[in-house]
Design an enzyme around this catalytic site. Structure first.
Site, PDB file in Angstrom:
ATOM      1  CG  ASP A   1      29.794  10.995  13.374  1.00 13.99           C
ATOM      2  OD1 ASP A   1      30.500  11.486  14.271  1.00 13.99           O
ATOM      3  OD2 ASP A   1      29.785  11.416  12.199  1.00 13.99           O
TER       4      ASP A   1
ATOM      5  CG  ASP B   1       7.642  15.925  20.869  1.00 13.13           C
ATOM      6  OD1 ASP B   1       8.081  16.075  19.702  1.00 13.13           O
ATOM      7  OD2 ASP B   1       8.364  15.725  21.849  1.00 13.13           O
TER       8      ASP B   1
ATOM      9  CD  GLU C   1      14.476  12.823  21.275  1.00  8.86           C
ATOM     10  OE1 GLU C   1      14.021  13.737  21.969  1.00  8.86           O
ATOM     11  OE2 GLU C   1      15.649  12.796  20.845  1.00  8.86           O
TER      12      GLU C   1
ATOM     13  CD  GLN D   1      15.107  29.939  20.111  1.00  6.30           C
ATOM     14  OE1 GLN D   1      14.045  29.522  19.635  1.00  6.30           O
ATOM     15  NE2 GLN D   1      16.246  29.928  19.442  1.00  6.30           N
TER      16      GLN D   1
ATOM     17  NE  ARG E   1      17.776  23.825  26.089  1.00  5.42           N
ATOM     18  CZ  ARG E   1      18.539  23.361  27.061  1.00  5.42           C
ATOM     19  NH1 ARG E   1      19.032  22.149  26.958  1.00  5.42           N
ATOM     20  NH2 ARG E   1      18.812  24.085  28.110  1.00  5.42           N
ATOM     21  CB  VAL E   2       9.781  22.649  27.668  1.00  5.01           C
ATOM     22  CG1 VAL E   2      10.853  22.535  28.722  1.00  5.01           C
ATOM     23  CG2 VAL E   2       9.334  24.088  27.489  1.00  5.01           C
TER      24      VAL E   2
ATOM     25  CE  LYS F   1       8.795  15.764  25.522  1.00  4.86           C
ATOM     26  NZ  LYS F   1       7.726  15.662  24.551  1.00  4.86           N
TER      27      LYS F   1
ATOM     28  CG  ASP G   1      27.116  15.049   7.838  1.00  8.55           C
ATOM     29  OD1 ASP G   1      27.812  15.607   8.717  1.00  8.55           O
ATOM     30  OD2 ASP G   1      26.030  14.502   8.076  1.00  8.55           O
TER      31      ASP G   1
END
Lengths: 670, 553, 192
Positions: free
Chosen positions: A302, A339, A343, A369, A371-372, A384, A506
């Protein structure tokens, strides 16, 4: 079971029981599992009977007594090697067993629950486990979330989260819930659980012979039969020459010639191989799996966590035309303040020092949902996030959207993940998030390639990104946008092409692929289904270990091969020691074959026998440790081992027997 | 010219010739699928069915055909006194001798407990024995072809009756015609007339036996048969008239065994692997040749006290016209290949020289008999691959086939059988009157005679330490049985191995796989042959040739 | 069963071609192209009587002839064979000692060539070494009453290297040498 410091084999704690076991293992029923050692035992017994006769009717008693002594010692040394290898696991098994003995569970019956011993829990029972309880049986969390300390098995003290549903639902008997509570559905009958399997494994009790071990036993038994013929016909040959040969001497010759060295160490090598794996915190369900690991041609790895560090990191800010760098950087920083993902933190780190979020601003968190993520400062909405999600936030200027798309394409082609940054109605630019390939991994793959092993990277990324990372990491191939079905398909295709495949996984959806692969390593954190499907479980949940597992498998086979070669090569010197000694009475001229210049026929025979016996304990450390293994091509490996153990096996006994002869004759023993 | 030149010309020259012959044999024996050569249809017509057989079917057909071969020749030999082509009116043969001889020629051994010119009619020699020299050799080539097909991963092993015809008609027959014509040109007799009677210069009568020698001799050499037309085989001046026929005969001895290795390589598609095997085999025969030539250049030990010139080495049992080197050279070649014809009397070789032919037969795979030599080497390869495979850290595999318990069991069983047949037989005869009363020479040499006889029978060689009085019933029966077991076990067991290999999933090779095409593997294979093949016999060697050598004054 | 029937057919085919066809080809060729050697290299005298085979040794005991190598089968060309004695067998020593005596003795300075005291493989070796022939020249010359040098010349002329440049030693065919002796260096009539 914690990772333990390597125990010295001369540790008295291990030595004493091993010595006791050496004698216990003389029982024919145990001995017969190893045909060569059984034969040696039978030979020793015969020599003992003959010794009694000599004692009664006269003869060279002192000489014969020594032969008998060393014959028995040969058998005992073999038993000792096996007992010592087993002993290392026994201590660990004892600890596990005491854990197991005190396990009790709260079985739920209707609304209440009752406290029962773990041994009464059956598959399908539901138990409640609360803070401070030991989990009584292997099972699946069906309700609740808890943090669990699995140190008893993994040696890792940091607790892990176990929760219902998803890929972190499996729990193991003997681990302790340290906060909250969970309801667990028992998935293993008493005596078949993970703990039981582990106890059996470390003890070596369930150790069935592996295919290669069986084949080697056949070869060694065959050789023993051949030498039985070679030695058994000698009395007839001597009769022709008008003489006779003493039976104890023939027994000595026979035992010296048959491959006792490798046979004595054979099971120790196997146990030690499993043990190495266990101490590496990998549990193999069978020795067969360890052997297969050495045969792997293709490794499916992976991407995330194995090839790359788990988290992507921001490496670059790319403003659209007309946007100042500083403006983009500031917007990126602000939008990431809330955040908490690695990342997000990496974006802030890259953006550098700046002001804290102004008062009255509100963090907009990341959700699956939207994703910002971002920050609302009054009316100003700094955002972002995933490019398509950001683009949907507002009808941005068409030219800017076009430019953004080409920018993000470029990032993807370079193997990165783009994030778009917007400030209200304005698109500002993109952030280049990059998968960071683990340092040193490329060299590992190069090593594997030299060993003839192909690595295939499995990733959910799109092919563009995957190709770039594959190139950077130096894997041989990749499978992009991989679904579990794709994985299974790939494994089948490789196998149809005659390859042996190893993978780790896994999730529940990994189970079919784990089952299909020749070596499937399930992560201990994984689901019960995955753990059942794989033939090894990695207690540390470190997929990179596949590479080491392959190495351990190879080392196991190499140790067997090397000691077999050594053992058989020894015969040349033994012939030169014993043949002239026993034939010189028939043909005095044959004394010329005594190239080692051994003191007397009796001393020559004894020396060969002594060498044959003491080489076993001398090689025990090697058998337990395994021969030196370096990742290199088969050709180089063969040259190296043939040089050390083949040539060494030819020469060493000449030196050894001569030295023993000097000692034996010097002490006046013969 | 020195010894080395002769050896180089014969061994090196034949090695070169074997390359194109190997390619031709691949074409003849194993036409590529869909490219059946023009003979295929003819052979189908003769042999009936031509369907691919699995290993068991192939083996059964082979054994049935060999039983037929045995029966036909048994009948011819047993009734020769009533059959035609018997100008010298040879009489009936002893039944045990008929059994021994039929077994001997069926198994490609050609151990001879008789002298051809004394006992056999021309019909027995041609239709009985020479026929078997063709078809027994063809059986060996067919078996190797089938084995190679299995290793190559084909679905079936081919068809035995097709293969035996291909080997007889496309390989052996054309070669035999060419070589026999050369032998005729070299001055070898080829006649159906009975014995000639001469009146010598001193007025005595001399009966000179002759016959269709050229035809017989040629196929005996090409097919690693070795049975002489005359009792003393190729030392007889009419069976080997000149240095040149002698050289040609030696080429014929090793030519097909050498080519078989290349054919094997071509069928399995691994010519570099074949080259490694070829090199190992060549190394063995060169070592033996060097040993034999050196040991034989020592003068006859019996003359130590006499004023006999010592420059020419030991000439007892040797022919002057054949040259000094060729006696020991022939002795090595004929035993390396399971041929068994002799160009000098092995019994009279110096003790250590005599050890070389014995070693050749103990190994029986350093070229070995046509077809079967390579099959024997396959057994050593299985063992070598098994041990070496572990040393590179993988489950041992050979050309993509995993070598596991079953394969090892059959391979070691075949090697065990070889040891039992030789050492067991020798023990029985050496310890009892069965053998003790039949030896000619005193001391260790007599033991060597018994050991050699069983070695030769088990290795299907056929040469002998001919001082042995081996024409007795017990000898005929014992060696007859040993020859049969020594022939068919090493065919049946490798077939079983290949059958087992074919049933497994095949793996591909990589840098991590044991390579079978390099010098390291060659070394490993050589060591395996020495340790598994020769070590077993070291005690026997010590009590025979070594004891004799070290007892010399 | 079908194996057996098919096997019979293949057996018959191989018998016809490999025994019948093959023998016929070689036999036909030999009898047409090399009839002399094909029938045993027989040697006839002036009267057309067979006196032996060029390839087969025959007994010579008379001092005026060159003697061949000893034969374990007494030059029986219908039952050939070697001594098959081990090279250390005392019988070999006795036989050699007797032969040395018959040759009038040998010394360290003038040892007897080995081929004269060793039996060949078939007992029918038609050759002796050049040295073996020269060893006998004095006796033959004396018996024939001719100059040894004439005999030596004849011997040397008839000696050849059997394998051309591949062989070192030179050999002489005893029957041919003795025939040449009778033709060129005839003994005085009825010397006995």
């Amino acid at each position: 079971m914690a990772r333990q410091p390597t125990q010295s084999i001369f540790d008295t704690e291990l030595l004493a029981p091993a010595l006791r076991q050496s004698v216990v293992k003389l029982h024919p029923r145990i001995l017969v599992r190893n045909p060569v050692m059984f034969t040696t035992g039978a030979a020793a017994l015969l020599a003992t009977v003959l010794l009694v006769r000599t004692a009664v009717s006269g003869g060279d008693f002192l000489f014969e007594v020594q032969i008998v002594f060393w014959l028995w010692l040969t058998v005992l040394f073999g038993n000792f090697a096996e007992a010592l290898a087993e002993g290392r696991g026994k201590a660990q098994a004892a600890a596990l067993r005491s854990t197991k003995a005190e396990l009790r569970g709260k079985r739920i019956k209707g609304d209440s629950h009752q406290n029962v011993p773990a041994s009464e829990l059956r598959k399908g029972d539901i138990v409640l486990v609360e803070t401070g309880d030991l989990i009584p049986a292997d099972g699946e969390v069906i309700l609740g979330v808890a943090s669990v300390n699995e140190a008893a098995i993994t040696g890792e003290s940091a607790p892990v989260i176990r929760e219902a549903g998803g890929d972190r639902s499996a729990v193991t008997a003997g681990t302790r819930v340290i906060s909250d509570w969970i309801k667990v559905k028992v998935t293993a009958e008493p005596g078949t659980g993970f703990l039981d399997r582990m106890i059996a494994l470390v003890e070596g009790a369930s150790r069935a012979k592996t295919p290669n071990e069986i084949a080697l036993t056949v070869l060694l038994t065959g050789l023993t039969l051949i030498f039985l013929v070679a030695v058994g016909t000698l009395p007839a040959f001597a009769a022709y020459a008008g003489g006779s040969l003493a039976v104890p001497v023939l027994i000595a010759l026979f035992v010296a010639l048959i491959p006792t060295t490798i046979s004595a160490l054979l099971s120790a090598i196997g146990i030690a191989g499993m043990d190495r794996l266990i101490r590496f915190n990998v549990l193999a369900k069978s020795g067969r799996a360890v052997e297969a690991a050495g045969d792997i041609d293709t490794l499916l790895l992976d991407k995330t966590g194995t090839i790359t560090l788990g988290d992507r990191q921001a490496t670059e800010f790319l403003p659209l035309s007309g946007i100042r760098d500083a403006e983009l950087i500031e917007a990126a920083r602000l939008s990431s303040l809330g955040d908490e993902t690695p990342e997000g933190r990496s974006i802030i780190e890259l953006a550098g020092q700046g002001e804290a979020a102004p008062d009255g601003s509100a963090v907009v968190g990341f959700t699956a949902q939207t994703r910002v993520s971002g920050l609302d400062i009054g009316d100003r909405k700094v955002r972002k996030g995933a490019v398509d999600a950001v683009l949907k936030l507002h009808a941005f200027e068409a030219a800017a959207v076009r430019e953004m798309k080409s920018l993000t394409d470029r990032i993807a082609r370079a193997g990165g993940t783009p994030l778009a940054v917007a400030d209200g109605t304005r698109l500002l630019g993109a952030i280049h998030l990059k998968d960071i390939v683990k340092s040193g991994i490329k060299e590992r793959f190069a090593e594997l390639r030299r060993m003839g092993i192909r690595t295939v990277m499995i990733t959910g990324d799109n092919p563009l990104t995957a190709a770039a990372i594959a190139a950077e990491a130096g894997v041989d191939d990749f499978l992009a946008e991989a679904t579990p079905e794709d994985k299974l398909e790939l494994i089948r295709k490789e196998q149809a092409g005659g390859k042996l495949v190893a993978m780790c996984g896994d999730g529940t959806n990994d189970a079919p692929a784990l089952a299909q692969s020749d070596v499937g390593v399930a992560m201990n954190t994984g689901t019960q289904a995955a753990r059942e499907a794989g033939n090894m479980v990695d207690l540390d949940n470190n997929p990179t270990k596949l590479i080491e597992i392959v190495g351990i498998g190879k080392q196991l086979l190499m140790t067997r091969g090397a000691l077999t070669t050594f053992s058989i090569s020894n015969d040349v010197a033994k012939y030169f020691a014993i043949l002239p000694a026993i034939f010189v009475t028939l043909y005095p001229g044959l004394g010329a074959l005594n190239v080692m210049g051994l003191a007397s026929p009796e001393s020559a025979i004894l020396s060969a026998l002594v060498f044959n016996a003491i080489i076993i304990p001398l090689l025990v450390p090697l058998a337990l440790r395994g021969v030196t293994y370096r990742p290199q091509s088969a050709a180089r490996q063969l040259i190296q081992n043939l040089g050390i153990y083949g040539l060494g096996g030819l020469i060493a006994p000449f030196v050894g027997i001569k030295l023993i002869d000097i000692a034996v004759s010097g002490l006046g023993l013969a | 010219m020195d010894h080395a030149t002769v050896i180089l010309f014969i061994v090196g020259g034949t090695a070169l010739l074997s390359l194109p012959l190997g390619a031709y044999m691949k074409w003849a024996m194993d036409p590529a699928p869909g490219q059946a050569n023009r003979w295929t249809a003819l052979f189908q017509t003769i042999g009936g069915a031509s369907a691919d057989q699995n290993w068991k079917r192939y083996l059964v057909t082979l054994l049935v055909f060999n039983a037929l071969m045995f029966t036909v020749t048994f009948v011819i030999l047993a009734t020769q006194q009533w059959l035609p082509l018997n100008p010298d009116e040879r009489g009936a043969l002893d039944p045990t001798l008929v059994f021994n001889t039929a077994a001997s020629f069926t198994t490609n051994t050609n151990l001879q407990h008789y002298a051809g010119e004394v006992s056999m009619s021309y019909l027995s020699q041609l239709a009985g024995l020479m026929w078997l020299q063709f078809v027994s050799a063809a059986t060996g080539i067919a078996a190797l072809t089938a084995l190679a097909r299995g290793i190559a991963g084909r679905p079936g092993l081919g068809n035995f009756l097709m293969d035996v015809q291909r080997a007889s008609f496309l390989v052996l027959l054309p070669l035999a015609v060419v070589v026999a014509l050369l032998m005729v040109l070299g001055g070898m007799p080829m006649t159906l007339q009975g014995s000639a009677v001469a009146t010598t210069l001193e007025g005595a009568m001399q009966t000179i036996a002759r016959g269709p020698v050229a035809a017989f001799l040629t196929i005996k050499q090409l097919g690693t048969n070795g049975g002489g037309f005359f009792g003393p085989n190729a030392t007889h001046p009419l069976e080997n008239p000149t240095f040149w026929t002698n050289a040609l005969a030696m080429v014929a001895i090793i030519l097909i065994p050498m080519a078989c290795v290349w054919m094997f390589g071509r069928i399995v598609g691994r010519q570099r692997h074949a080259a490694v095997i070829f090199t190992v085999m060549t190394a063995f025969i060169l070592v033996k040749i060097a040993g034999a030539v050196i040991f034989e250049s020592a003068p006859t030990p019996a003359f130590a006290e006499l004023a006999v010139s010592e420059e020419t080495g030991n000439l007892e049992g040797k022919e002057l016209r054949l040259g000094a080197t060729t006696g020991p050279l022939w002795a090595v070649l004929t035993t390396a290949t399971s041929n068994g014809s002799v160009g000098a009397m092995h019994d009279s070789l110096n003790p250590l020289t005599g050890l070389m032919p014995m070693a050749g037969m103990w190994l029986n795979a350093t070229f070995g008999g046509v077809g079967v030599g390579m099959i024997n080497m396959f057994l050593y390869i299985v063992v070598a691959v098994f041990v070496a495979g572990m040393m590179v850290g993988r489950t041992p595999e050979y050309l993509g086939h995993k070598i596991e318990a079953k394969e090892v069991r059959f391979a070691i069983l075949a090697l065990f059988a070889h040891a039992v047949l030789i050492l067991g037989g020798t023990a029985l005869f050496a310890a009892t009157a069965l053998g003790q009363t039949t030896v000619q020479d005193p001391g260790a040499h007599g033991f060597s005679e018994i050991l050699y006889e069983f070695t030769s029978a088990a290795a299907n060689n056929g040469s002998g330490f001919e001082g042995l009085g081996d024409g007795t019933g017990p000898w005929n029966i014992a060696t007859g049985l040993v020859m049969l077991l020594g022939r068919y076990l090493p065919i049946i067991l490798p077939f079983a191995i290949v059958g087992s290999l074919m049933a497994k999933r095949r793996t591909t090779e990589s840098a991590g796989t044991l390579g079978v095409e390099d010098a390291t593997f060659g070394t490993m294979l050589g060591l395996t042959v020495v340790i598994f093949g020769a070590l077993t016999f070291l005690p026997a060697a010590a009590l025979g040739p070594l004891a004799e050598h070290f007892s010399l004054p | 069963m079908s194996d057996f029937i098919s096997g019979l057919r293949v057996a018959a085919a191989t018998m016809v071609l490999c025994v019948g066809g093959y023998t016929a080809i070689i036999l036909g060729f030999a009898q047409v192209v090399t009839p002399a050697t094909a029938n045993g290299s027989l040697v006839t005298n002036g009267d057309g009587k067979i006196v032996g085979s060029r390839l087969i040794a025959q007994a010579f005991t008379s001092p005026q002839y060159f003697w061949p190598r000893p034969s374990a089968v007494d030059y029986d060309a219908a039952g050939a064979g070697g001594s098959n004695l081990s090279p250390a067998n005392p019988e070999l020593t006795e036989r050699a000692a007797a032969l040395i005596a018959a040759y009038g003795g040998a010394t360290e300075e003038r040892p007897i060539p080995a081929d004269l005291v060793t039996a060949s493989g078939a007992g029918l070796d038609p050759h002796i070494s050049l040295e073996g022939a020269l060893f006998q020249v004095a006796r033959v010359a004396r018996a024939r009453g001719v100059e040894p040098s004439a005999v030596t010349t004849l011997v040397r002329n008839m000696a050849y290297a059997p394998g051309a440049f591949f062989t070192d030693g030179r050999i002489v065919n005893v029957l041919e040498l003795n025939l040449a002796l009778d033709a060129e260096l005839a003994a005085p009539a009825d010397s006995d």
